[in-house]
Scaffold this motif. Structure first.
Motif, PDB file in Angstrom:
ATOM      1  N   HIS B 188       2.437 -34.255 -34.729  1.00  0.00           N
ATOM      2  CA  HIS B 188       2.068 -35.513 -35.263  1.00  0.00           C
ATOM      3  C   HIS B 188       2.255 -35.631 -36.724  1.00  0.00           C
ATOM      4  O   HIS B 188       2.551 -36.632 -37.540  1.00  0.00           O
ATOM      5  N   ASP B 189       1.878 -34.236 -37.350  1.00  0.00           N
ATOM      6  CA  ASP B 189       1.745 -34.115 -38.650  1.00  0.00           C
ATOM      7  C   ASP B 189       2.260 -32.718 -39.129  1.00  0.00           C
ATOM      8  O   ASP B 189       2.644 -32.098 -38.443  1.00  0.00           O
ATOM      9  N   LEU B 190       2.102 -32.406 -40.347  1.00  0.00           N
ATOM     10  CA  LEU B 190       2.502 -30.945 -40.766  1.00  0.00           C
ATOM     11  C   LEU B 190       1.565 -30.013 -40.230  1.00  0.00           C
ATOM     12  O   LEU B 190       0.343 -30.430 -40.142  1.00  0.00           O
ATOM     13  N   VAL B 191       1.833 -28.964 -39.987  1.00  0.00           N
ATOM     14  CA  VAL B 191       0.839 -28.004 -39.621  1.00  0.00           C
ATOM     15  C   VAL B 191       0.964 -26.824 -40.389  1.00  0.00           C
ATOM     16  O   VAL B 191       1.952 -26.053 -40.566  1.00  0.00           O
ATOM     17  N   PRO B 192      -0.080 -26.378 -41.062  1.00  0.00           N
ATOM     18  CA  PRO B 192      -1.377 -27.153 -41.304  1.00  0.00           C
ATOM     19  C   PRO B 192      -1.425 -28.474 -41.972  1.00  0.00           C
ATOM     20  O   PRO B 192      -0.354 -28.225 -42.841  1.00  0.00           O
ATOM     21  N   PRO B 193      -2.159 -29.353 -41.856  1.00  0.00           N
ATOM     22  CA  PRO B 193      -1.921 -30.649 -42.823  1.00  0.00           C
ATOM     23  C   PRO B 193      -2.130 -30.487 -44.380  1.00  0.00           C
ATOM     24  O   PRO B 193      -1.584 -31.229 -45.106  1.00  0.00           O
ATOM     25  N   TYR B 194      -3.188 -29.141 -44.474  1.00  0.00           N
ATOM     26  CA  TYR B 194      -3.204 -29.017 -45.949  1.00  0.00           C
ATOM     27  C   TYR B 194      -3.750 -27.509 -46.085  1.00  0.00           C
ATOM     28  O   TYR B 194      -4.052 -27.053 -45.141  1.00  0.00           O
ATOM     29  N   ASN B 195      -3.475 -27.004 -47.119  1.00  0.00           N
ATOM     30  CA  ASN B 195      -3.891 -25.604 -47.375  1.00  0.00           C
ATOM     31  C   ASN B 195      -5.324 -25.316 -47.502  1.00  0.00           C
ATOM     32  O   ASN B 195      -5.890 -25.952 -48.507  1.00  0.00           O
ATOM     33  N   PRO B 196      -6.224 -25.010 -46.752  1.00  0.00           N
ATOM     34  CA  PRO B 196      -7.628 -25.083 -46.655  1.00  0.00           C
ATOM     35  C   PRO B 196      -8.361 -24.154 -48.171  1.00  0.00           C
ATOM     36  O   PRO B 196      -9.353 -24.506 -48.652  1.00  0.00           O
ATOM     37  N   ASP B 197      -7.201 -23.115 -48.520  1.00  0.00           N
ATOM     38  CA  ASP B 197      -7.884 -22.434 -49.651  1.00  0.00           C
ATOM     39  C   ASP B 197      -7.503 -23.223 -50.879  1.00  0.00           C
ATOM     40  O   ASP B 197      -8.275 -23.110 -51.909  1.00  0.00           O
ATOM     41  N   LEU B 198      -6.728 -24.243 -50.859  1.00  0.00           N
ATOM     42  CA  LEU B 198      -6.466 -24.884 -52.208  1.00  0.00           C
ATOM     43  C   LEU B 198      -7.177 -26.248 -52.109  1.00  0.00           C
ATOM     44  O   LEU B 198      -7.797 -26.833 -53.391  1.00  0.00           O
ATOM     45  N   PHE B 199      -7.434 -27.086 -51.014  1.00  0.00           N
ATOM     46  CA  PHE B 199      -7.685 -28.393 -51.035  1.00  0.00           C
ATOM     47  C   PHE B 199      -8.697 -28.657 -49.866  1.00  0.00           C
ATOM     48  O   PHE B 199      -8.844 -27.974 -48.928  1.00  0.00           O
TER      49      PHE B 199
END
Lengths: 123, 210
Positions: B188-199
């Protein structure tokens, strides 16, 4: 040993040569000294347009294509020469016909030879 | 090994100007920022205008748009980042040599902008790569991009990079790898949806206030 004006000219040349080398190599050397080196898998990839690279940079392709492309270039360039001739063809008279037939004849001779040698056949 | 500010101004009064190696280094870096030649949407048109003669990015030494990430210092994310494009943007960022900087230009690059609710638009490039300067606007005017560049120059000027310094504030000169994970297309989306270290996704705390 004393330097006369003749030798002095060559000394100037030598100094200028050394300066030009230093001017070119110096920045590269400084950059090499102070640059942070952080190689990574993605950075070391050979393709640099954002798309993931596949396979190796060292791929083989058929060398036969080279001759094929060369024959194509001959014909393509022939059109460039024939077009301007066609524009002033009427004013040239009989000489124009002679030019055109001899030029195209020479080219078709070459292409015909390549054809006979089997360059245009893919196997 | 920075010289004491008081001593520096005292010497300057006597006509002796001192400068640190770091200062020379940063002066060179901030006046030769080479951006990556890379436009995504309509903001790129403003970026082109900035580089052209009327606004003249060359005044800041940043006119050399490089077509290869290997030679670029700055990535100007100019425009809408679609989810199709996001992995390529992150990969290009990873291929740039350190020290590298990012300007998020326009509402789309910051947050998704007018297309934030769209199914295929990334809600801000800072979900995957660290952004140094944000420019609001839709699209921002060339003056805004110039201001962002000047802001970045100020940032570079304040950084300490050389190993002779006790505290290195420039991330690129620290230890460890600088590679950011490239997202992949999921169901459904990009995997991961965001970089947890950054955002960190903003959350709205619910309170039982009466």
């Amino acid at each position: 040993m004393t330097l006369g004006p003749y030798e002095l000219n060559y000394l100037i040349l030598g100094v200028l040569f050394l300066m030009s080398v230093a001017f070119a190599v110096g920045p590269l050397l400084i950059a090499w000294l102070i640059t942070p080196r952080k190689p990574s898998k993605i950075k070391n990839e050979m393709y640099e347009c954002g798309v993931q690279s596949e396979t190796d940079a060292w791929v083989q392709f058929k060398v036969q294509y080279y001759v094929y492309a060369l024959v194509f270039v001959i014909v393509a360039i022939a059109t460039i020469f024939v077009y301007p001739l066609a524009v002033i063809y009427k004013s040239l008279g009989g000489a124009g016909l002679l030019f055109l037939t001899s030029f195209l004849g020479l080219i078709s001779l070459g292409v015909g030879y390549a054809w006979k040698k089997g360059v245009l056949e893919w196997s | 090994m920075a010289i004491d500010e008081g001593l520096k101004s005292e010497l300057a009064k006597a006509g002796i100007f001192t400068i640190t190696l770091e200062g020379v280094y940063n002066w060179g870096r901030k006046n030769s920022i080479w951006p990556l030649q890379f436009g995504l949407a309509c903001c790129a048109i403003e970026m082109i205008a900035t580089a052209a003669s009327r606004f003249d990015l060359a005044r800041f030494g940043a006119e050399v748009f490089r077509p290869s990430p290997r030679q670029a210092d700055l990535m100007i994310v100019a425009g809408t980042v679609t989810k199709k494009m996001a992995p390529q943007v992150v990969r290009l960022y990873n291929q740039m040599p350190e020290p590298k900087y990012v300007i998020a230009m326009g509402a789309c690059a910051i947050s998704g902008g007018p297309f934030k609710q769209g199914y295929n638009v990334l809600k801000g490039i800072d979900r995957f790569i660290p952004v140094d300067v944000y420019i609001p606007g839709c699209p921002p005017r060339p003056e805004a991009l110039l201001h962002a560049l000047m802001t970045l120059q100020r940032k570079i000027d304040g950084q300490t990079s050389l190993p002779t310094n006790a505290t290195v504030t420039n991330r690129a000169y620290g230890e460890g790898s600088e590679e950011y994970p490239v997202p992949e297309f999921g169901e459904h989306d990009l995997v991961p949806p965001y970089n947890p270290d950054l955002f960190k996704a903003p959350t709205l705390p619910r309170t039982n206030a009466k």
